[in-house]
Design an enzyme around this catalytic site. Structure first.
Site, PDB file in Angstrom:
ATOM      1  N   ASP A 174      -0.919  -0.480 -16.266  1.00  0.00           N
ATOM      2  CA  ASP A 174       0.263   0.381 -16.239  1.00  0.00           C
ATOM      3  C   ASP A 174       1.227  -0.090 -17.332  1.00  0.00           C
ATOM      4  O   ASP A 174       1.060   0.272 -18.498  1.00  0.00           O
ATOM      5  CB  ASP A 174       0.860   0.294 -14.827  1.00  0.00           C
TER       6      ASP A 174
ATOM      7  N   ASP B 294      -3.571   1.026  -3.778  1.00  0.00           N
ATOM      8  CA  ASP B 294      -2.872   1.147  -2.497  1.00  0.00           C
ATOM      9  C   ASP B 294      -1.456   1.655  -2.646  1.00  0.00           C
ATOM     10  O   ASP B 294      -0.875   1.631  -3.732  1.00  0.00           O
ATOM     11  CB  ASP B 294      -2.797  -0.231  -1.829  1.00  0.00           C
TER      12      ASP B 294
ATOM     13  N   ARG C 208      -6.620   2.081   0.230  1.00  0.00           N
ATOM     14  CA  ARG C 208      -7.585   1.488  -0.702  1.00  0.00           C
ATOM     15  C   ARG C 208      -8.983   2.011  -0.428  1.00  0.00           C
ATOM     16  O   ARG C 208      -9.827   2.070  -1.305  1.00  0.00           O
ATOM     17  CB  ARG C 208      -7.605  -0.036  -0.558  1.00  0.00           C
TER      18      ARG C 208
HETATM   19  P1  IMP Z   1       1.176  -3.429 -14.684  1.00  0.00           P
HETATM   20  O1  IMP Z   1       2.457  -2.623 -14.640  1.00  0.00           O
HETATM   21  O2  IMP Z   1       0.297  -2.969 -15.808  1.00  0.00           O
HETATM   22  O3  IMP Z   1       1.483  -4.896 -14.739  1.00  0.00           O
HETATM   23  O4  IMP Z   1       0.409  -3.128 -13.320  1.00  0.00           O
HETATM   24  C1  IMP Z   1       0.789  -3.800 -12.158  1.00  0.00           C
HETATM   25  C2  IMP Z   1      -0.022  -3.455 -10.941  1.00  0.00           C
HETATM   26  O5  IMP Z   1       0.678  -2.424 -10.269  1.00  0.00           O
HETATM   27  C3  IMP Z   1      -1.422  -2.903 -11.103  1.00  0.00           C
HETATM   28  O6  IMP Z   1      -2.407  -3.890 -11.276  1.00  0.00           O
HETATM   29  C4  IMP Z   1      -1.601  -2.225  -9.754  1.00  0.00           C
HETATM   30  O7  IMP Z   1      -2.005  -3.152  -8.780  1.00  0.00           O
HETATM   31  C5  IMP Z   1      -0.210  -1.712  -9.469  1.00  0.00           C
HETATM   32  N1  IMP Z   1      -0.090  -0.284  -9.779  1.00  0.00           N
HETATM   33  C6  IMP Z   1       0.359   0.293 -10.921  1.00  0.00           C
HETATM   34  N2  IMP Z   1       0.328   1.632 -10.825  1.00  0.00           N
HETATM   35  C7  IMP Z   1      -0.173   1.917  -9.596  1.00  0.00           C
HETATM   36  C8  IMP Z   1      -0.457   3.162  -8.893  1.00  0.00           C
HETATM   37  O8  IMP Z   1      -0.271   4.299  -9.391  1.00  0.00           O
HETATM   38  N3  IMP Z   1      -0.970   3.033  -7.635  1.00  0.00           N
HETATM   39  C9  IMP Z   1      -1.189   1.820  -7.037  1.00  0.00           C
HETATM   40  N4  IMP Z   1      -0.942   0.647  -7.651  1.00  0.00           N
HETATM   41  C10 IMP Z   1      -0.435   0.694  -8.929  1.00  0.00           C
END
Ligand code: IMP
Ligand code: MG
Length: 188
Positions: free
Chosen positions: A106, A162, A168
């Site tokens: 993300d 989740d 999940r």
């Molecule tokens: P980051 O922002 O790339 O560091 O992502 C952080 C974490 O947020 C990811 O590994 C997921 O576990 C969680 N995450 C981000 N977007 C979503 C979503 O749309 N649904 C569920 N979990 C999410």
């Protein structure tokens, strides 16, 4: 679980059949690239477990698996980015060809932290395979070698992803309209 039982559900983005087909394609690419190499899949608990096991079953070369868990926190300004390891790998990755398997990339903060940490342990190579990629929200640039699907800027659940630890177990991926950044918990 029927889609109608999930609060705020918008629409199914990827069905079980589409997910299965795409995982087969990505697994074939991985099997080709790592043939004859000491491949290790590293999953990030808990989100990537469903994807990692499905991917592993379609990779037709010998490989090992290991897991780590992380916690992400919001910093004082409210933005995410503080990540730490809550459960480390069981084994060393020195000299191995490591494929880090993520549920979703993300903002990129989690992946950047993991890549920096794992790179310091002397793997022979370190690449990234993610189930979902939401490139439109990227804040830090991170390399993604394999992705199953690019997704729009909607919160999604299912196939490991989740909302407050629920959903999940869904075999498909669906978007949920009732989750905003203030109701999200930054934890895997
Ligand atoms: P980051 O922002 O790339 O560091 O992502 C952080 C974490 O947020 C990811 O590994 C997921 O576990 C969680 N995450 C981000 N977007 C979503 C979503 O749309 N649904 C569920 N979990 C999410
Ligand atoms: Mg994750």
């Amino acid at each position: 679980m029927s889609v109608g039982l999930i609060p705020g559900v918008e629409r199914v983005l990827f069905t079980e059949e589409q997910i299965d087909q795409r995982i087969r394609e990505v697994a074939a690419q991985i099997s080709q690239r790592y043939a004859g190499k000491p491949l290790k899949l590293i999953g990030v608990l808990k989100g990537s477990v469903f994807f990692l096991t499905a991917l592993s079953r379609q990779i037709d070369i010998p490989h090992t698996i290991d897991f780590l868990a992380i916690s992400s926190f919001s910093n004082k300004s409210g933005s995410p980015g503080v990540v730490r390891i809550a459960k480390d790998l069981d084994d060393s990755i020195e000299g191995e060809d490591v494929l880090l398997v993520e549920d979703i990339v993300d903002t990129g903060f989690t992946l950047r932290y993991l890549l920096q940490t794992l790179a310091g342990r002397g793997p022979n190579s370190l690449s990234v395979c993610t189930f979902l990629d939401r490139n439109s929200r990227r804040i830090v640039q991170v390399p993604v070698d394999y992705r199953c699907f690019e997704i729009p800027d909607r919160f999604v659940v299912g196939f490991g992803l989740d909302h407050n630890q629920l959903y999940r177990n869904l075999g498909y991926v669906t978007s949920k309209a009732d989750v905003t950044s203030s109701t999200r918990i930054f934890r895997d």
